[in-house]
Design a protein around this motif. Structure first.
Motif, PDB file in Angstrom:
ATOM      1  N   ALA A  40       0.839  -1.209   0.000  1.00 54.37           N
ATOM      2  CA  ALA A  40       0.000   0.000   0.000  1.00 54.37           C
ATOM      3  C   ALA A  40       0.867   1.250   0.000  1.00 54.37           C
ATOM      4  N   ILE A  41       1.977   1.197   0.736  1.00 54.39           N
ATOM      5  CA  ILE A  41       2.857   2.368   0.819  1.00 54.39           C
ATOM      6  C   ILE A  41       3.718   2.503  -0.445  1.00 54.39           C
ATOM      7  N   SER A  44       1.047   1.584  -4.294  1.00 55.32           N
ATOM      8  CA  SER A  44      -0.253   2.148  -4.681  1.00 55.32           C
ATOM      9  C   SER A  44      -0.017   3.419  -5.501  1.00 55.32           C
ATOM     10  N   ASP A  50      -6.454   5.911  -5.369  1.00 58.09           N
ATOM     11  CA  ASP A  50      -5.509   4.796  -5.215  1.00 58.09           C
ATOM     12  C   ASP A  50      -5.193   4.555  -3.749  1.00 58.09           C
ATOM     13  N   LYS A  51      -4.962   5.666  -3.036  1.00 54.25           N
ATOM     14  CA  LYS A  51      -4.612   5.558  -1.610  1.00 54.25           C
ATOM     15  C   LYS A  51      -5.775   4.948  -0.832  1.00 54.25           C
ATOM     16  N   GLU A  52      -6.990   5.416  -1.151  1.00 50.03           N
ATOM     17  CA  GLU A  52      -8.183   4.928  -0.451  1.00 50.03           C
ATOM     18  C   GLU A  52      -8.370   3.431  -0.712  1.00 50.03           C
TER      19      GLU A  52
END
Ligand SMILES: [Zn+2]
Length: 192
Positions: A40-41, A44, A50-52
């Motif tokens: 995710a870090i 993404s 994208d972050k969500e």
């Protein structure tokens, strides 16, 4: 949800930050969760969407992999919630540590303080005022007033501010609120 321990005590799971609830994750699952967080870090995309989506993937994996656990605050029995298989109970060896599922930070965990007074109360209620000390620091003043129950507004107000300043000075509080008949008279939150 709620259930009864064999000692008769009823264990409720109807609010957040319960001092007697925790989560277990299997060693077999931990790497997968860490990989999902790393991805995710690191992988993404740049947009807020994208972050969500990456955050949602972590949350959904967490929900799938974490098993809830509860400890009876009266007798210390430990329960693991195995989902469809139901609750598995474990009895401790005397003397039982009844704070097994408290925050790893212990008394340093930042909790909440709520004071509430109502002039008019339903028949089943026995007191007009309540002081909820939802930190891991126990306070002698609250204990001596019968677990935070008050029949006198002045006493509740005095104990609320006294406890608020004590908890704030010790840096063990993140939110505090005093309400009288639905009106918020005082509120404070930890600056972000
Ligand atoms: Zn019990």
């Amino acid at each position: 949800m709620n259930f009864r321990c064999e000692c008769g005590h009823r264990i409720h799971d109807n609010t957040d930050n319960l001092p007697y609830k925790g989560y277990f994750i299997a060693d077999q699952d931990q790497d997968d969760l860490m990989d999902e967080i790393d991805a995710a870090i690191e992988e993404s995309g740049p947009s807020p969407q994208d972050k969500e989506e990456a955050a949602m993937r972590i949350r959904s994996l967490t929900t799938r992999l974490f098993k809830s656990a509860y400890q009876c605050s009266k007798c210390g029995n430990l329960f693991m919630d195995l989902g469809p298989a139901g609750l598995e109970m474990f009895r401790g060896v005397d003397p039982v540590n009844k704070n097994l599922l408290q925050s790893a930070l212990g008394e340093q965990w930042r909790g909440h303080l709520y004071g509430e007074w109502k002039d008019t109360i339903p028949e089943w209620q026995t007191s007009h005022g309540t002081l909820y000390n939802e930190t891991n620091v126990s306070d002698p003043a609250v204990e001596s007033s019968g677990g935070g129950q008050y029949g006198d507004w002045g006493a509740l107000e005095r104990d609320y501010y006294e406890l608020f300043h004590e908890l704030k000075d010790r840096d063990v509080i993140r939110y505090s609120q005093l309400k009288k008949n639905g009106t918020v008279l005082h509120s404070w939150s930890l600056p972000k």
